[in-house]
Scaffold this motif. Structure first.
Motif, PDB file in Angstrom:
ATOM      1  N   ALA A  67       3.337  -2.763 -13.249  1.00 22.98           N
ATOM      2  CA  ALA A  67       3.854  -1.898 -12.183  1.00 22.98           C
ATOM      3  C   ALA A  67       3.656  -0.416 -12.483  1.00 22.98           C
ATOM      4  N   GLY A  68       2.965  -0.108 -13.574  1.00 24.08           N
ATOM      5  CA  GLY A  68       2.756   1.278 -13.952  1.00 24.08           C
ATOM      6  C   GLY A  68       1.514   1.884 -13.334  1.00 24.08           C
ATOM      7  N   GLN A  69       0.948   2.856 -14.016  1.00 22.63           N
ATOM      8  CA  GLN A  69      -0.219   3.570 -13.517  1.00 22.63           C
ATOM      9  C   GLN A  69      -1.477   2.698 -13.575  1.00 22.63           C
ATOM     10  N   TRP A  70      -2.203   2.719 -12.490  1.00 22.36           N
ATOM     11  CA  TRP A  70      -3.503   2.030 -12.436  1.00 22.36           C
ATOM     12  C   TRP A  70      -4.345   2.690 -11.360  1.00 22.36           C
ATOM     13  N   TRP A  71      -5.521   3.103 -11.727  1.00 19.84           N
ATOM     14  CA  TRP A  71      -6.422   3.789 -10.821  1.00 19.84           C
ATOM     15  C   TRP A  71      -7.773   3.094 -10.802  1.00 19.84           C
ATOM     16  N   ASP A  72      -8.220   2.730  -9.618  1.00 18.70           N
ATOM     17  CA  ASP A  72      -9.578   2.234  -9.422  1.00 18.70           C
ATOM     18  C   ASP A  72     -10.406   3.429  -8.970  1.00 18.70           C
ATOM     19  N   ILE A  73     -11.305   3.885  -9.834  1.00 23.29           N
ATOM     20  CA  ILE A  73     -12.054   5.105  -9.540  1.00 23.29           C
ATOM     21  C   ILE A  73     -13.260   4.746  -8.668  1.00 23.29           C
ATOM     22  N   GLY A  74     -12.985   4.506  -7.392  1.00 19.29           N
ATOM     23  CA  GLY A  74     -14.013   4.037  -6.477  1.00 19.29           C
ATOM     24  C   GLY A  74     -14.606   5.100  -5.582  1.00 19.29           C
ATOM     25  N   THR A  75     -14.026   6.298  -5.603  1.00 20.93           N
ATOM     26  CA  THR A  75     -14.557   7.387  -4.780  1.00 20.93           C
ATOM     27  C   THR A  75     -14.442   8.695  -5.552  1.00 20.93           C
ATOM     28  N   PRO A  76     -15.276   9.675  -5.235  1.00 23.29           N
ATOM     29  CA  PRO A  76     -15.136  10.978  -5.890  1.00 23.29           C
ATOM     30  C   PRO A  76     -13.758  11.587  -5.678  1.00 23.29           C
ATOM     31  N   GLU A  77     -13.151  11.313  -4.533  1.00 24.51           N
ATOM     32  CA  GLU A  77     -11.828  11.864  -4.258  1.00 24.51           C
ATOM     33  C   GLU A  77     -10.788  11.301  -5.215  1.00 24.51           C
ATOM     34  N   ARG A  78     -10.861   9.999  -5.490  1.00 29.96           N
ATOM     35  CA  ARG A  78      -9.908   9.407  -6.438  1.00 29.96           C
ATOM     36  C   ARG A  78     -10.115   9.950  -7.846  1.00 29.96           C
ATOM     37  N   LEU A  79     -11.368  10.167  -8.220  1.00 30.53           N
ATOM     38  CA  LEU A  79     -11.642  10.755  -9.529  1.00 30.53           C
ATOM     39  C   LEU A  79     -11.037  12.153  -9.630  1.00 30.53           C
ATOM     40  N   ALA A  80     -11.191  12.936  -8.585  1.00 33.08           N
ATOM     41  CA  ALA A  80     -10.622  14.288  -8.585  1.00 33.08           C
ATOM     42  C   ALA A  80      -9.101  14.247  -8.660  1.00 33.08           C
TER      43      ALA A  80
END
Length: 221
Positions: free
Chosen positions: A199-212
């Protein structure tokens, strides 16, 4: 125990950032995405890492080297044309050996405690699941109250791209391109797959916006 980082994809959704840089080398918080995994796996007690390469794989090898500066040996499974997840694992089996291994996607970021996957588990498949993100609202698999995974029940959570696997489940695959989902569903049908909810932090870096956005979070800006 060994681990494998999946790093062979084209990163098409991240273009133009990935036109000349493999996706796992994209940076957030002053560090390449894959470096977070290398350090976390090392700190979790993993003894050596296998990294599969495809698109611009030579740049991954040139940047990461043999792992000396990270304090953990790195070896590479070169695919040329990416083989999808299961196909890449099949190709890497001679490097992974015959004992269970940890698997993690090279294009995510998470604060999940990877030591949980080093502990002995009886099932051939154990997956980490997360809350469904906005871009994947229907999820992937159902997690029962007894931590079993099911493909045909609701509600579903999203597969985090993190798990622990017995290499034997990939041994019978033919060489070449193969997706992971059919392998997972077969294990679930045999009641050979368990899971846990992070339930913690998890990021799928699927777009440049999410990376930023991740970069802003990790940089504290």
């Amino acid at each position: 125990m060994k681990a494998m980082i999946l790093a062979a994809g084209y990163g098409k959704r991240m273009r133009p950032l990935t036109d000349h840089t493999p996706k796992p080398l994209l940076r957030a918080g002053g560090k390449a995405l894959i470096e977070y995994h290398i350090e976390a796996l090392r700190d979790a007690g993993i003894e050596s890492l296998v990294i599969n390469t495809g698109w611009l794989g030579e740049k991954l090898v040139a940047f990461l080297g043999e792992g000396t500066r990270y304090g953990i040996p790195l070896v590479y499974s070169h695919e040329g044309t990416p083989l999808e997840t299961a196909g890449g694992i099949k190709r890497a089996l001679p490097l992974l050996g015959d004992q269970p291994f940890v698997l993690i996607n090279g294009d995510i970021w998470t604060d999940f405690d990877l030591t949980r996957l080093v502990d002995n588990r009886p099932d051939p498949v154990h997956l980490v699941l997360v809350n469904n993100p906005e871009h994947h609202p229907k999820g992937d698999f159902h997690l029962t109250d007894t931590s079993r995974l099911r493909d045909n029940a609701e509600p579903k959570l999203t597969y985090a791209g993190i798990g622990r696997f017995d290499p034997a489940i990939f041994a019978q695959l033919a060489d070449g391109e193969a997706k992971l989902a059919p392998v997972l569903r077969a294990a679930m049908a045999d009641d050979a797959a368990s899971g846990e909810h992070h339930a913690g932090q998890w990021w799928d870096i699927g777009t440049p916006e999410r990376l930023a956005e991740l970069d802003r979070l990790l940089s504290g800006t």
